[in-house]
Enzyme design. Structure first.
Site, short mmCIF file in Angstrom:
data_model
loop_
_atom_site.label_atom_id
_atom_site.label_comp_id
_atom_site.label_asym_id
_atom_site.label_seq_id
_atom_site.Cartn_x
_atom_site.Cartn_y
_atom_site.Cartn_z
N GLY A 21 0.82 -1.21 0.00
CA GLY A 21 0.00 0.00 0.00
C GLY A 21 0.85 1.25 0.00
O GLY A 21 1.78 1.38 0.81
N GLY A 22 0.54 2.19 -0.88
CA GLY A 22 1.31 3.43 -1.02
C GLY A 22 0.52 4.64 -0.58
O GLY A 22 0.67 5.73 -1.12
N LYS A 35 -9.68 3.03 19.90
CA LYS A 35 -9.49 3.84 18.69
C LYS A 35 -10.77 3.83 17.84
O LYS A 35 -11.17 4.85 17.28
CB LYS A 35 -8.31 3.33 17.87
CG LYS A 35 -7.94 4.31 16.77
CD LYS A 35 -6.77 3.92 15.92
CE LYS A 35 -6.55 4.99 14.86
NZ LYS A 35 -5.64 4.55 13.81
N ASN A 58 -15.60 10.66 13.27
CA ASN A 58 -15.56 10.62 11.80
C ASN A 58 -16.91 10.82 11.10
O ASN A 58 -17.04 11.71 10.27
CB ASN A 58 -14.89 9.33 11.34
CG ASN A 58 -13.38 9.48 11.28
OD1 ASN A 58 -12.87 10.60 11.24
ND2 ASN A 58 -12.66 8.38 11.27
#
Lengths: 299, 299
Positions: free
Chosen positions: A7-8, A179, A187
């Site tokens: 993953g980038g 979390k 969110n």
């Protein structure tokens, strides 16, 4: 040691940039252009106003054997990565997804790999295909998913830079739950209301709605210490008052959100326990509507 | 009698089509093309599967003296109509807006006209610029805004077709409040969740959220008979189960919604009384976000 990072995105680039200081890092990206860009220019990391550049090899297509593979893709791309990983020889794999939905997928994954779970407490923002801003220095807490041996991993993960500590914990489930709780409170509301994190506590109506979401999530997760956890959420809103949550950023930029990993997971757990969670149900559905409007695929 | 109808939407066309059976009707439209279309082809009305055509004169620009002027534009176009009406000789004007926000504007309007308020209980859908479906036969309840004389109006409004009764009431404020209550419970939720009216009572989570909205609205309006009113809302969801609310239709078609006339009005009243209305506040803001996404003017 050889470390592969899948993953980038912001977290993938952050991991690659720091870990390449002590290890050989290979980044597996989805798009060929990103791999070429990383191979040509390296990875640029900006932290506390300073910029440094790290060299890393990048490629598409996940192959090879590593001392450690780190999966940083978002939850909605996890399944395709698991399919690719199933073809690889047995090795250690650390999963850094947000939310908790990936635990259910890993539970159902028939694999010989050794699986580890990590919780990222860093702030990071992807600036370009080869550049990341480290906006908040935290740690990564990690542990064994089932009963994997952790001695080798602990040794391996001691060799990390000061700003990128990897801390072993056998309470990773609790860390992940807390979390998730913070994420589900902050969110969806910030994305639906299009407000920064701080506004959730300066506007009494928004704070009330956040409290409703919090109470539903606490009851679904069966968490005690309700007062401490609510204070924790409020303090995160204070500390990150000027920030746009990741889900708000996703909505603004027309990207898929982590709705399923965060709200979706809790609603599945609620259903299994026959708990009514009207606010979370409402957030989930109206986020879905907002996402579809975004991508213009709606009616 | 001469009747002027301002606005060529569903309610404007419906009024023109029925009232032209006994009266001379002039329709004032915003766009010239619509006026021309009505002048050329008349107004087509479909009710219970039957279609009939009524002749009416149409034009842009509000001028002349009428026995009655009926204002059917939506609330967010009301102010420009009031400005035009201020230039006309004194006459009787009946306002048919949804919500209650227009009462505040009329209160502040310095005018010699005689003002009347009507509550439309018909279902109607505009099919084209000259065609309307009468989807639900109801009545229009009307009364005097202040202390206007109603004898002439009562006489005038007796001459109406059976499917289009105009019923005098001195309790129009109560009728308007109950309609507002129904609207604020059904419209924002169906628009945000993209569901038909019936789903608000078949999904227990959505019903819970509707109850939250209902309780806030009841307390802002200071309405007694809470159980009766809640049953009334539920029965409307049942009767209109397969319908898309007007606000959902507006969102789907990218039009401005009646958010301000409905939720906005209640929030103003809440603020004046220092009542916290978190759910209505949330609906208002997230509708605004959804509307802006729609028109692509958002960020």
């Amino acid at each position: 040691m050889n470390i592969g990072i899948i993953g980038g995105g912001a977290i993938g680039l952050l991991c690659a940039s720091y870990l390449s200081q002590h290890h050989n890092v290979t980044v597996f990206t989805k798009r060929n252009e990103q791999a070429e860009e990383i191979n040509t220019t390296g990875i640029k990391r900006t932290v506390k106003g300073e910029t440094c550049r790290a060299a890393a090899h990048a490629q598409t297509g996940i192959t090879g054997i590593f001392d450690l593979l780190i999966v940083t893709v978002k939850y909605h791309h996890l399944q395709e990565v698991l399919d690719e990983l199933s073809t690889l020889p047995r090795q250690r794999i650390l999963f850094l997804q947000n939310g908790m939905a990936h635990l259910l997928d890993l539970e159902n994954w028939k694999t010989a790999h050794s699986l580890y779970i990590g919780v990222v407490e860093h702030g990071a923002m992807k600036v370009s295909d080869h550049a990341v801003d480290h906006t908040g220095i935290g740690v990564i807490k990690w542990g064994a998913f089932h009963h994997e041996d952790t001695a080798d991993m602990r040794k391996l993960l001691k060799e990390v830079p000061a700003d990128f500590q990897m801390i072993y914990t056998d309470e990773w489930q609790k860390v992940l739950e807390e979390k998730l709780l913070v994420n589900v409170c902050i969110n969806p509301l910030t994305a639906l209301l299009h407000v920064k994190n701080g506004e959730l506590i300066t506007n009494p109506s928004y704070e009330y709605m956040m409290k409703c979401a919090c109470e539903e999530a606490l009851s679904i997760l069966g968490l005690p210490e309700k007062e401490r956890l609510w204070s924790h959420i409020v303090s995160i809103c204070q500390k990150t008052a000027a920030n746009q949550s990741s889900m708000l950023q996703d909505i603004v930029k027309g990207r898929q959100t982590e709705r399923k990993a965060i709200v979706g997971y809790l609603l599945k757990k609620a259903q299994a326990q026959e708990i009514l969670a009207p606010h979370l149900t409402f957030f989930n559905r109206s986020l879905e509507v907002l996402e579809k409007k975004q991508t213009k695929s709606f009616e």
